[in-house]
Enzyme design. Structure first.
Site, short mmCIF file in Angstrom:
data_model
loop_
_atom_site.label_atom_id
_atom_site.label_comp_id
_atom_site.label_asym_id
_atom_site.label_seq_id
_atom_site.Cartn_x
_atom_site.Cartn_y
_atom_site.Cartn_z
N ASP A 36 0.68 -0.66 0.12
CA ASP A 36 -0.03 0.42 -0.17
C ASP A 36 0.91 1.51 -0.34
O ASP A 36 1.46 1.29 0.72
CB ASP A 36 -0.70 0.14 0.91
CG ASP A 36 -2.39 1.37 1.44
OD1 ASP A 36 -2.10 2.21 0.50
OD2 ASP A 36 -2.89 0.99 1.94
N ARG A 38 -0.37 4.39 -0.25
CA ARG A 38 -0.60 5.62 0.09
C ARG A 38 -0.19 6.15 1.26
O ARG A 38 -0.49 5.41 2.10
CB ARG A 38 -2.29 5.43 0.24
CG ARG A 38 -2.61 5.08 -0.69
CD ARG A 38 -3.90 5.43 -0.96
NE ARG A 38 -4.53 3.71 -0.29
CZ ARG A 38 -5.64 2.70 -0.22
NH1 ARG A 38 -6.32 3.25 -0.46
NH2 ARG A 38 -5.36 1.43 0.97
N SER A 60 -15.24 2.13 6.72
CA SER A 60 -13.71 1.56 6.32
C SER A 60 -12.93 0.89 7.19
O SER A 60 -13.33 0.52 8.48
CB SER A 60 -12.91 3.05 6.57
OG SER A 60 -11.90 3.65 5.99
#
Length: 125
Positions: A36, A38, A60
């Site tokens: 990931d 991000r 989420s």
């Protein structure tokens, strides 16, 4: 970010073994070099700019997103898992892989590594 997402999606769909939950994060690593990429710590900034100090229902699966929001001082009253009826059939590859990896699952059952091979998405059509 969006270009990387589409490259990962294409790599998953073109994988000769199929698009499986077992291989979900491996495809991302092959394309992006990490699972990931991000940087979630900056994500709460627009919420602060809007004056948000409390989120009543947070939908989420991402623990990194949840941790970034709460570490920035925003209170989250309740974490809500994504309702099963709102998850498209093809999205179960991602959902099952993330639950197995420790993402927030709510009431979803965590599959074993061997069971993940049974979660297969559609190929290129």
């Amino acid at each position: 970010g969006e270009v990387t997402k589409f490259m990962v999606y294409n790599a998953r769909k073109r994988n000769e073994a199929g698009d499986t939950a077992q291989e979900y994060f491996k495809r991302t690593e092959l394309v992006a070099g990490v699972q990931d990429m991000r940087f979630q710590e900056l994500m709460p900034d627009p919420l602060h700019w809007l004056g948000i100090t409390k989120i009543h229902r947070f939908v989420s699966m991402s623990n990194m997103k949840y941790d970034a929001v709460t570490a920035s001082g925003i209170t989250i009253e309740e974490r809500v898992d994504i309702p099963e009826e709102l998850i498209p059939c093809d999205a179960h590859v991602e959902i099952d892989a993330k639950v197995f990896a420790g993402y927030f699952a709510g009431s979803k059952k965590q599959k074993t590594y061997d069971e993940l091979s049974g979660t297969v998405g559609r190929g290129l059509e």
